[in-house]
Design a protein around this motif. Structure first.
Motif, short mmCIF file in Angstrom:
data_model
loop_
_atom_site.label_atom_id
_atom_site.label_comp_id
_atom_site.label_asym_id
_atom_site.label_seq_id
_atom_site.Cartn_x
_atom_site.Cartn_y
_atom_site.Cartn_z
N LYS A 135 19.81 18.82 66.40
CA LYS A 135 19.41 19.83 65.41
C LYS A 135 19.10 21.17 66.05
O LYS A 135 19.47 22.22 65.53
N ILE A 146 29.71 17.17 58.87
CA ILE A 146 30.10 18.48 59.39
C ILE A 146 31.47 18.91 58.86
O ILE A 146 31.69 20.09 58.55
N MET A 166 29.73 24.50 68.51
CA MET A 166 30.74 23.45 68.38
C MET A 166 31.90 23.70 69.35
O MET A 166 32.00 24.79 69.93
N VAL A 192 25.88 27.39 64.27
CA VAL A 192 26.45 26.09 64.62
C VAL A 192 27.23 26.21 65.92
O VAL A 192 28.19 26.99 66.02
N SER A 227 24.66 17.45 59.33
CA SER A 227 24.65 16.69 60.58
C SER A 227 26.09 16.39 60.96
O SER A 227 27.03 16.82 60.28
N ASP A 228 26.28 15.61 62.02
CA ASP A 228 27.63 15.23 62.40
C ASP A 228 28.27 14.30 61.36
O ASP A 228 29.49 14.15 61.34
N ARG A 266 22.49 24.59 65.90
CA ARG A 266 22.81 23.23 65.46
C ARG A 266 24.03 22.78 66.26
O ARG A 266 25.13 23.31 66.06
N GLY A 323 26.43 12.87 68.83
CA GLY A 323 27.17 13.77 67.97
C GLY A 323 26.45 15.01 67.52
O GLY A 323 27.07 16.06 67.33
N TYR A 324 25.11 14.94 67.31
CA TYR A 324 24.41 16.07 66.70
C TYR A 324 23.00 16.22 67.27
O TYR A 324 22.26 15.25 67.39
N ILE A 382 27.02 20.56 67.35
CA ILE A 382 27.99 19.52 66.99
C ILE A 382 28.88 19.30 68.20
O ILE A 382 29.61 20.19 68.63
N THR A 383 28.83 18.10 68.78
CA THR A 383 29.52 17.86 70.05
C THR A 383 30.91 17.25 69.91
O THR A 383 31.73 17.36 70.81
N ARG A 384 31.18 16.54 68.81
CA ARG A 384 32.38 15.72 68.64
C ARG A 384 32.43 14.57 69.66
O ARG A 384 33.50 13.99 69.91
#
Length: 452
Positions: free
Chosen positions: A20, A389, A58, A56, A385-386, A8, A17-18, A10-12
């Protein structure tokens, strides 16, 4: 080239942003692309695949204020030490330790902290070092350890008058020499600040010497109003509050970090804002030392760049952010405050602080950003999701759930195993140095069972 995927993502990155089932392509020290796992594997069939196993993915964490010199204190009991105020904590424990810390102990402390960082997903640290047993060469020694373990590090030495003029001058010179070395080498993974302990251990003469030695080359990193003794000393001996005194000496500015700032008033907050100076909150340390709670809400409201550190109380940034949040709620006696402020501190502002000292973009997973990536072993049982998060992180994750750590494109840990590092051998070396330090502090030697 790596593909770290099957997780999953999560980019920030606000624009993406997200994903799956996503991942990142890492080429050299940078992220080349983010996307869905299947598409990335098809596009880059030659890349080595690292399986996130549904975890996750990230951005790695940044610690904006820590102390390598305290790493060997875990479990330590110093005979006769029983602090009942903040000064006792400093003089009876931390200054006692750093007065016995030689270069071998400094190296072991750095090794220990960097290993702990890797295992908890921290790839960038802003360290504030003191080793008054042996000052010359200490920052260079830490830098060697940082390179060995692959941790991006901004270093400084804690200047203080507490151990006399000779030691003070050595500390000033250590800062100046390391700044010069960083300017010469331009290593994107190493940076320098000019360190100072706290105002109540720094005279006007020493401040002037620090400013002269720095000569505008970098920012300062100093503890400010952590305890009320700092405020009392400034008012009684200089007729100025701490932040005013720093302003008088030209210490403030957009590249300077003020650690703690617990007992600053509204006038000082305005000075911090007007000079663009940064502040770093260290909530667990503040609670542990019983010195008070940082006024995060007023600082944030005034637009001050406010980051999150640990003061080496822990190396787990997720542990720190949990405490930061509940401390602000408790301090305000309101359950509905603090959320945006503390999450911004860790996930946005620490990256902004990092941008002041490192050339690569940190804190985000997108093409062209630094390849600082972690995988957390976390399988959500609620929608994820984002959009939520931060709630999953605060109430579902700890740093020790980090499974894989990549810094600057280098794989440092995979599936909880350090890569290219013999952890048992490193621990044995660190233990040898800690036994020596503990023996020197208590005037005895410890056996293999930790008995004096």
């Amino acid at each position: 080239m790596y593909i770290l995927a099957n997780g999953r993502l999560i980019t920030r990155d606000p624009s993406n942003g997200y994903i799956k089932d996503g991942g990142v392509v890492i080429d050299g020290t940078k992220i080349k692309e983010v996307g869905e796992t299947a598409a990335l594997r098809e596009k880059y069939p030659e890349a080595e695949f690292i399986d996130a196993k549904g975890g996750v993915i990230m951005p790695a964490f940044i610690n904006a204020h820590t102390h390598i010199y305290s790493a060997l204190a875990r479990g330590l009991s110093i005979k006769g030490y029983n602090a009942d105020n903040f000064y006792d904590v400093l003089d009876g424990q931390w200054w006692a330790i750093d007065r016995k810390l030689m270069l071998g102990g400094t190296r072991a402390s750095a090794d220990a902290l960097f290993i702990d960082c890797i295992k908890q997903g921290v790839t960038t640290v802003f360290d504030h070092h003191a080793s008054y047993g042996e000052i010359p060469g200490s920052l260079h020694t830490i830098a060697e350890s940082a390179k060995k373990f692959g941790i991006r590090s901004c270093l400084c030495y804690e200047v203080s008058d507490r151990d006399g003029e000779e030691k003070c001058l050595q500390a000033i010179q250590e800062n100046a020499d390391f700044i010069t070395e960083c300017e010469k080498n331009r290593d994107p993974m190493l940076a320098a600040m000019f360190g100072g302990h706290a105002l109540f251990t720094i005279s006007d003469k020493t401040f002037d010497r620090m400013v002269e030695a720095n000569n505008g080359r970098t920012g300062f990193h100093i503890h400010v109003s952590e305890g009320m003794n700092d405020v009392y000393d400034s008012l009684q001996n200089y007729g100025r509050r701490p932040v005013q005194r720093l302003q008088d000496h030209g210490i403030l500015g957009p590249k300077t970090i003020l650690g703690h700032c617990i007992h600053v008033n509204s006038a000082e907050i305005e000075i911090i804002k007007s000079t663009g100076t940064m502040v770093v909150n260290n909530p667990e340390s503040n609670m542990g030392n019983a010195v008070g709670t940082c006024p995060v809400l007023p600082l944030y409201k005034n637009g001050i760049l406010l980051g999150l550190g640990t003061d080496a109380y822990t190396n787990d940034m997720l542990e720190s952010i949990k405490v930061a949040l509940i401390a602000q709620k408790q301090n305000a006696c309101l359950p509905n405050v603090g959320w945006c402020e503390v999450t911004d501190m860790l996930f946005k502002n620490n990256a902004r602080i990092g941008a002041k000292y490192f050339p690569d973009e940190l804190g985000v997973l997108k093409a062209g950003a630094a390849a600082d990536v972690i995988v957390m072993d976390y399988k959500p049982f609620t929608p994820f999701s984002d959009a939520n998060i931060d709630g999953h992180i605060l109430f579902g994750m700890t740093g020790r759930q980090c499974q894989t750590t990549i810094a600057n494109g280098k794989l440092l840990m995979k599936d909880r195993e350090l890569v290219g590092i013999d952890e048992e051998a490193e621990n044995a070396h660190i233990l040898e140095q800690s036994e020596k330090l503990w023996g020197d502090l208590n005037h005895c030697r410890y056996n293999a069972d930790g008995e004096c």
